[in-house]
Write a protein that holds these residues in place. Structure first.
Motif, PDB file in Angstrom:
ATOM      1  N   GLU A  93       0.815  -1.224   0.000  1.00  0.00           N
ATOM      2  CA  GLU A  93       0.000   0.000   0.000  1.00  0.00           C
ATOM      3  C   GLU A  93       0.844   1.267   0.000  1.00  0.00           C
ATOM      4  OE1 GLU A  93      -3.252   0.283   2.682  1.00  0.00           O
ATOM      5  OE2 GLU A  93      -4.323  -1.387   1.785  1.00  0.00           O
ATOM      6  N   ALA A  94       1.860   1.298  -0.842  1.00  0.00           N
ATOM      7  CA  ALA A  94       2.699   2.495  -0.930  1.00  0.00           C
ATOM      8  C   ALA A  94       3.188   2.677  -2.366  1.00  0.00           C
ATOM      9  CB  ALA A  94       3.881   2.404   0.019  1.00  0.00           C
ATOM     10  N   VAL A  95       3.184   3.917  -2.822  1.00  0.00           N
ATOM     11  CA  VAL A  95       3.728   4.254  -4.135  1.00  0.00           C
ATOM     12  C   VAL A  95       4.805   5.317  -3.959  1.00  0.00           C
ATOM     13  CG1 VAL A  95       1.621   3.693  -5.398  1.00  0.00           C
ATOM     14  CG2 VAL A  95       1.955   6.018  -4.522  1.00  0.00           C
ATOM     15  N   ALA A  96       5.716   5.353  -4.901  1.00  0.00           N
ATOM     16  CA  ALA A  96       6.771   6.363  -4.885  1.00  0.00           C
ATOM     17  C   ALA A  96       6.429   7.442  -5.902  1.00  0.00           C
ATOM     18  CB  ALA A  96       8.119   5.735  -5.213  1.00  0.00           C
ATOM     19  N   VAL A  97       6.531   8.692  -5.483  1.00  0.00           N
ATOM     20  CA  VAL A  97       6.283   9.831  -6.360  1.00  0.00           C
ATOM     21  C   VAL A  97       7.606  10.570  -6.536  1.00  0.00           C
ATOM     22  CG1 VAL A  97       4.966  11.941  -6.740  1.00  0.00           C
ATOM     23  CG2 VAL A  97       3.936  10.040  -5.469  1.00  0.00           C
ATOM     24  N   ARG A  98       8.066  10.648  -7.764  1.00  0.00           N
ATOM     25  CA  ARG A  98       9.318  11.339  -8.057  1.00  0.00           C
ATOM     26  C   ARG A  98       9.042  12.550  -8.935  1.00  0.00           C
ATOM     27  NH1 ARG A  98      10.577   6.025  -7.355  1.00  0.00           N
ATOM     28  NH2 ARG A  98      12.420   5.606  -6.083  1.00  0.00           N
ATOM     29  N   GLU A  99       9.735  13.627  -8.629  1.00  0.00           N
ATOM     30  CA  GLU A  99       9.570  14.886  -9.356  1.00  0.00           C
ATOM     31  C   GLU A  99      10.891  15.632  -9.206  1.00  0.00           C
ATOM     32  OE1 GLU A  99       9.216  17.934 -11.073  1.00  0.00           O
ATOM     33  OE2 GLU A  99       7.114  17.293 -11.050  1.00  0.00           O
ATOM     34  N   PRO A 100      11.580  15.942 -10.317  1.00  0.00           N
ATOM     35  CA  PRO A 100      12.907  16.576 -10.234  1.00  0.00           C
ATOM     36  C   PRO A 100      12.918  17.950  -9.568  1.00  0.00           C
ATOM     37  CG  PRO A 100      12.104  16.528 -12.499  1.00  0.00           C
ATOM     38  CD  PRO A 100      11.182  15.677 -11.702  1.00  0.00           C
ATOM     39  N   ASP A 101      11.798  18.646  -9.626  1.00  0.00           N
ATOM     40  CA  ASP A 101      11.706  19.973  -9.004  1.00  0.00           C
ATOM     41  C   ASP A 101      11.277  19.802  -7.544  1.00  0.00           C
ATOM     42  OD1 ASP A 101      11.023  22.488  -8.076  1.00  0.00           O
ATOM     43  OD2 ASP A 101      10.043  23.094  -9.938  1.00  0.00           O
ATOM     44  N   PRO A 102      12.132  20.166  -6.581  1.00  0.00           N
ATOM     45  CA  PRO A 102      11.788  19.976  -5.165  1.00  0.00           C
ATOM     46  C   PRO A 102      10.483  20.651  -4.760  1.00  0.00           C
ATOM     47  CG  PRO A 102      14.110  20.523  -5.403  1.00  0.00           C
ATOM     48  CD  PRO A 102      13.483  20.735  -6.741  1.00  0.00           C
ATOM     49  N   GLU A 103      10.247  21.863  -5.254  1.00  0.00           N
ATOM     50  CA  GLU A 103       9.005  22.557  -4.905  1.00  0.00           C
ATOM     51  C   GLU A 103       7.790  21.827  -5.484  1.00  0.00           C
ATOM     52  OE1 GLU A 103       8.977  26.673  -5.801  1.00  0.00           O
ATOM     53  OE2 GLU A 103      10.774  27.129  -4.632  1.00  0.00           O
ATOM     54  N   ALA A 104       7.931  21.329  -6.708  1.00  0.00           N
ATOM     55  CA  ALA A 104       6.831  20.586  -7.319  1.00  0.00           C
ATOM     56  C   ALA A 104       6.586  19.276  -6.574  1.00  0.00           C
ATOM     57  CB  ALA A 104       7.130  20.312  -8.791  1.00  0.00           C
ATOM     58  N   LEU A 105       7.644  18.650  -6.081  1.00  0.00           N
ATOM     59  CA  LEU A 105       7.487  17.419  -5.302  1.00  0.00           C
ATOM     60  C   LEU A 105       6.718  17.690  -4.017  1.00  0.00           C
ATOM     61  CD1 LEU A 105       8.121  14.420  -4.838  1.00  0.00           C
ATOM     62  CD2 LEU A 105      10.275  15.135  -3.752  1.00  0.00           C
ATOM     63  N   ARG A 106       7.052  18.788  -3.351  1.00  0.00           N
ATOM     64  CA  ARG A 106       6.324  19.142  -2.130  1.00  0.00           C
ATOM     65  C   ARG A 106       4.866  19.465  -2.434  1.00  0.00           C
ATOM     66  NH1 ARG A 106      11.442  21.372  -0.765  1.00  0.00           N
ATOM     67  NH2 ARG A 106      10.934  23.366  -1.749  1.00  0.00           N
ATOM     68  N   ALA A 107       4.618  20.088  -3.576  1.00  0.00           N
ATOM     69  CA  ALA A 107       3.239  20.392  -3.968  1.00  0.00           C
ATOM     70  C   ALA A 107       2.465  19.102  -4.233  1.00  0.00           C
ATOM     71  CB  ALA A 107       3.229  21.288  -5.204  1.00  0.00           C
ATOM     72  N   CYS A 108       3.110  18.128  -4.868  1.00  0.00           N
ATOM     73  CA  CYS A 108       2.466  16.831  -5.104  1.00  0.00           C
ATOM     74  C   CYS A 108       2.122  16.159  -3.775  1.00  0.00           C
ATOM     75  CB  CYS A 108       3.379  15.921  -5.924  1.00  0.00           C
ATOM     76  SG  CYS A 108       3.525  16.357  -7.680  1.00  0.00           S
ATOM     77  N   ALA A 109       3.073  16.218  -2.830  1.00  0.00           N
ATOM     78  CA  ALA A 109       2.835  15.611  -1.517  1.00  0.00           C
ATOM     79  C   ALA A 109       1.650  16.273  -0.826  1.00  0.00           C
ATOM     80  CB  ALA A 109       4.097  15.734  -0.670  1.00  0.00           C
ATOM     81  N   ALA A 110       1.566  17.601  -0.925  1.00  0.00           N
ATOM     82  CA  ALA A 110       0.458  18.329  -0.293  1.00  0.00           C
ATOM     83  C   ALA A 110      -0.882  17.947  -0.924  1.00  0.00           C
ATOM     84  CB  ALA A 110       0.691  19.834  -0.405  1.00  0.00           C
ATOM     85  N   THR A 111      -0.894  17.772  -2.229  1.00  0.00           N
ATOM     86  CA  THR A 111      -2.128  17.379  -2.917  1.00  0.00           C
ATOM     87  C   THR A 111      -2.587  15.995  -2.474  1.00  0.00           C
ATOM     88  OG1 THR A 111      -1.753  18.757  -4.867  1.00  0.00           O
ATOM     89  CG2 THR A 111      -3.105  16.790  -5.171  1.00  0.00           C
ATOM     90  N   LEU A 112      -1.654  15.053  -2.394  1.00  0.00           N
ATOM     91  CA  LEU A 112      -2.010  13.701  -1.973  1.00  0.00           C
ATOM     92  C   LEU A 112      -2.499  13.679  -0.521  1.00  0.00           C
ATOM     93  CD1 LEU A 112       0.814  11.614  -3.691  1.00  0.00           C
ATOM     94  CD2 LEU A 112      -1.628  11.653  -4.265  1.00  0.00           C
ATOM     95  N   GLU A 113      -1.864  14.470   0.338  1.00  0.00           N
ATOM     96  CA  GLU A 113      -2.324  14.553   1.729  1.00  0.00           C
ATOM     97  C   GLU A 113      -3.752  15.083   1.785  1.00  0.00           C
ATOM     98  OE1 GLU A 113       0.630  16.927   3.630  1.00  0.00           O
ATOM     99  OE2 GLU A 113       1.938  15.207   4.080  1.00  0.00           O
TER     100      GLU A 113
END
Length: 211
Positions: free
Chosen positions: A165-185
């Motif tokens: 029950e875990a997926v990895a989300v990769r995004e080269p732009d650190p700010e975009a990665l944090r934004a993706c994490a916030a959306t999933l939360e």
């Protein structure tokens, strides 16, 4: 790639009104079609369900009979079945039509959450999401406007992991990665950032919350 609709779903699509595309079925059946991007729910009462352009195209495509159905099982989503972008797809279609399909699929997923919870809440992932982790996470990101990685790179990529029950989300732009994490939360996922031991690259590990 996405699985074709079931025989029961195909019958619902073929039975739709030939002019308006209006559908009849149980709430669960209709929500499943919305989730696949084959139907949408009208926002105004009586809130009937209708075929999307993808649903109309599928109805016009003859069903694959007999043993040939095995071929359809591995057919690409171009046959008309919705699939969220996990990143890395080539020649990914963009534009108003894609935005409408993504919106319809996300609304269908929220409806599925509502119908499968005793309290009717939509804030936590449902059973379907737990068995389709990559697609579910990708749909949450694409529906929120995040850009999936194309063949040229840049954008998010979601992949399965050895962890349950875990997926990895990769995004080269650190700010975009944090934004993706916030959306999933916000979509009901538990997310933590990690670092690849060998490369030092940052990535997010996301799991659907249960409570």
């Amino acid at each position: 790639m996405a699985r074709p609709p079931t025989a029961a779903q195909r019958r619902l699509i073929e039975a739709a009104d030939p002019v308006t595309g209006r559908l009849k079925g149980t709430e669960a059946q209709l929500a499943a079609l919305v989730l696949r991007g084959l139907a949408f729910r009208h926002p105004r009462p009586p809130r009937d369900h209708f075929l999307t352009p993808a649903g109309h195209r599928l109805r016009e495509t003859p069903a694959v009979p007999g043993p040939a159905a095995a071929v359809a099982e591995s057919a690409p989503a171009a046959a008309g079945v919705f699939a969220a972008r996990i990143g890395g797809e080539e020649a990914a279609e963009a534009g108003p039509a894609r935005l409408r399909e993504v919106h319809s699929a996300w609304q269908g997923l929220l409806e599925l959450r509502r119908m499968t919870r005793p309290d009717g809440a939509t804030g936590l992932p449902c059973a379907w999401e737990r068995t389709h982790l990559v697609q579910a996470a990708a749909l949450a990101l694409e529906a929120a406007g995040h850009r999936p990685a194309g063949a040229e790179g840049g954008g998010y990529r979601i992949r399965a992991t050895p962890q349950p029950e875990a997926v990895a989300v990769r995004e080269p732009d650190p700010e975009a990665l944090r934004a993706c994490a916030a959306t999933l939360e916000k979509a009901g996922w538990q997310v933590g950032e990690h670092t690849e031991p060998r490369t030092g690259a940052r990535y997010a590990l996301a799991s659907p919350r249960r409570a």
